[in-house]
Design an enzyme around this catalytic site. Sequence first.
Site, PDB file in Angstrom:
ATOM      1  N   LYS A 100       0.838  -1.191   0.000  1.00 51.47           N
ATOM      2  CA  LYS A 100       0.000   0.000   0.000  1.00 51.47           C
ATOM      3  C   LYS A 100       0.881   1.251   0.000  1.00 51.47           C
ATOM      4  O   LYS A 100       1.885   1.306   0.724  1.00 51.47           O
ATOM      5  CB  LYS A 100      -0.909  -0.024   1.227  1.00 51.47           C
ATOM      6  CG  LYS A 100      -1.944   1.101   1.295  1.00 51.47           C
ATOM      7  CD  LYS A 100      -2.830   0.911   2.522  1.00 51.47           C
ATOM      8  CE  LYS A 100      -3.848   2.010   2.695  1.00 51.47           C
ATOM      9  NZ  LYS A 100      -4.701   1.793   3.893  1.00 51.47           N
ATOM     10  N   SER A 180      -9.476   2.005   3.298  1.00 51.20           N
ATOM     11  CA  SER A 180      -8.589   2.736   2.414  1.00 51.20           C
ATOM     12  C   SER A 180      -7.636   1.839   1.627  1.00 51.20           C
ATOM     13  O   SER A 180      -7.019   2.295   0.659  1.00 51.20           O
ATOM     14  CB  SER A 180      -7.777   3.742   3.235  1.00 51.20           C
ATOM     15  OG  SER A 180      -6.926   3.091   4.166  1.00 51.20           O
ATOM     16  N   SER A 204     -10.085  -0.417   7.283  1.00 48.16           N
ATOM     17  CA  SER A 204      -9.401  -0.177   6.013  1.00 48.16           C
ATOM     18  C   SER A 204      -8.741  -1.395   5.399  1.00 48.16           C
ATOM     19  O   SER A 204      -8.336  -1.357   4.234  1.00 48.16           O
ATOM     20  CB  SER A 204      -8.362   0.942   6.176  1.00 48.16           C
ATOM     21  OG  SER A 204      -9.000   2.182   6.327  1.00 48.16           O
TER      22      SER A 204
END
Length: 514
Positions: A100, A180, A204
Site C-alpha cells: 500500500k 482505504s 481499512s
Amino acid sequence: MRRLLPFLILALVFSQGAEAKTRKPSKAEMAATEAKARLDAETAAVRSAAAAQVQAIQSLDDDPKGPQLDAVIVYNPNAAYEAALLAHTGRLQGKTVLIKDNVETRDFPTTAGSLALANNSTGRDAPLVTRIRADGGVILGKTNLSEWANIRSPMSSSGWSGVGGQTRNPYATDRSACGSSSGSGAAVAAGMAWGAVGTETDGSITCPASVGGIVGFKPTVGLISRTGIVPISHSQDTPGPMTMTVPDAALLLTVLAGSDARDPATREADARRSDYTLGIGSSSLRGVRIGVLTRQSGNHPGVNRVFDQAKQDLLAAGAILVPIDYDPPGEMFRDEGVVLYFELREDLNLYLGGLPGNPGVRTLSEVIMFNKNNALTELRWFGQETFVKADKPVDRVTYEKARANSLRLAGPEGVDKLLRDNRVAVLIAPTSGPAWPIDLVTGDHFIDVGAGSLAAIAGYPHLTVPMGQVEGLPVGISFIGPKWADKLVLDVGAAYERARTAPLPRPGFKRWGE
C-alpha cells in the site's frame, strides 16, 4: 605387431567409451538429477507466476482497452526475474507482494495517494518491507489507496487519490473497492500479486477484503511495526496481510510480525509472535463456542441469507453458536473521533517533519495549504474537513480521557466482556455489505453492517473471510478475538474456510449487470 598396436589401443578406447555410455547412474546421481529437475521446475513456476501477475497489471490496470482498475500505482517490471532468483529463499520463496502506498519502500515514492507527497522518495524500506525481502519475497509495486488513508474528509469516495485516481472493484467496475486499502484488495482479487499489505485504522483492511472477495487480517495493534508508514493514529494503526486464502494470510503475517525498537507498541511482539501457519491446515471447529453478534448482522436480506448459510456451515463443522444481543455505546465512537483528530495532527506532523530530503510538506497545516493551492486536482470531488478540524489542537487531558474511555468500552467492557460472559472463543458478524456504486459526487454509501470498529478501537485481531455473494458481489464474514489471540482467530477462520459450502463469485471485470 607394431602396425597393429595403434588399432588395438583405439579399439580399447572405444570399448571403454561404450562401457561408460552404458553404465547406469548411481542412486546418488539419480537423486541429484531428480532434485535439480524439481528445483528447476519450481523456479520456472515461480517465474511464470510473477510474469503472469505483471501481465495482469499491464492488461487490467494500464491497458486503455482493459477495465483500468487503477489498483496499482507503480510496479516492478523485473519481478519475474527477481522471483526466479528467490524461488528457494526464505518462507516466501519468490512470492510477489504489493505494498500500500502509505508504506515506505526504497525503490518507489511513498505518496499516501496525495500529490503533496508525489516526490517523497525516502530511499528506505519500512521494517515490514525489510522483513518481506529478507524472507524471500519480491516487492512487486505500490497500490492505490483512499488518499491519506481515507481520513481527509467524511464525504470521500473510497479508493480515490490524487496520485492514483479511482480504484474500481474487479467484480463490478462501476462499484467501490472500499477503502482505504482499496488498491491492495482489488489487486489481489484481480490476480495481480500473490499477496498485498494493507493498513487499517478502522475498517481499512477488512472492508476492501470483504467487498473484493479475499481474505484480510487486521492483527493485534503492536504485532507489526508501523515505522515508515504514513500515520493516522498510533493507538489504532496497523498493517496487515491481504491474500486469497487464510493460510496465505497466516504465512505473510508470520513474515511481517516482530518487534521494532522504533515503534514502542511492538515491544511485546517478539514474545507474542509465532509461526501462524503451524497446524492451520487441520484446525477444527468441533466444540468451539462462537458468539454471533445478532444486531451487527444488519437488515440487508441478501447479506442475511449468506450469513445464515455461513452459520449453518459452522454448525455442520461442529461449532457451537451463541447468539449475543449487543449494542455498542455511542460514546465509544464519539471518543474514537476525539482520539483520531488529536493523534492525526501529532503523528502526521512527526512523520512529515522527519522525512529525508525535501518532501514539499512538513506539517498538516502545509498539507491543507497545498490542497487549497491545488484545489482543482485535489479538492474537486470532496474537501478536507477532517484535516481542518484535526489541525486545531485538542486539550491533551480531554484526549487522554477519550482514549481511555474508548479503549475501555471497546476492549475490557466490549470484546473481552462479550467473550467472557458468553464463554465464547471468538465473535462473528458479516464484515460489510456488498459493494456500492462509485459516487464521486456524494461519496460512499455504506450499509450499516458489521462489528469491525470494536476490534479497531480495542486494537484486537479481526479476520474477514469470503462467505458468499449477493447478486454476484462478494461479502465476507468477520472473526474477532481478544488481544494477542491472532493465531486462534486465524485457525478458526481457516477451519470455516474449509467448511464453507456457499459458491464464491469470480471477478468479471465489467460493470455490474453486464
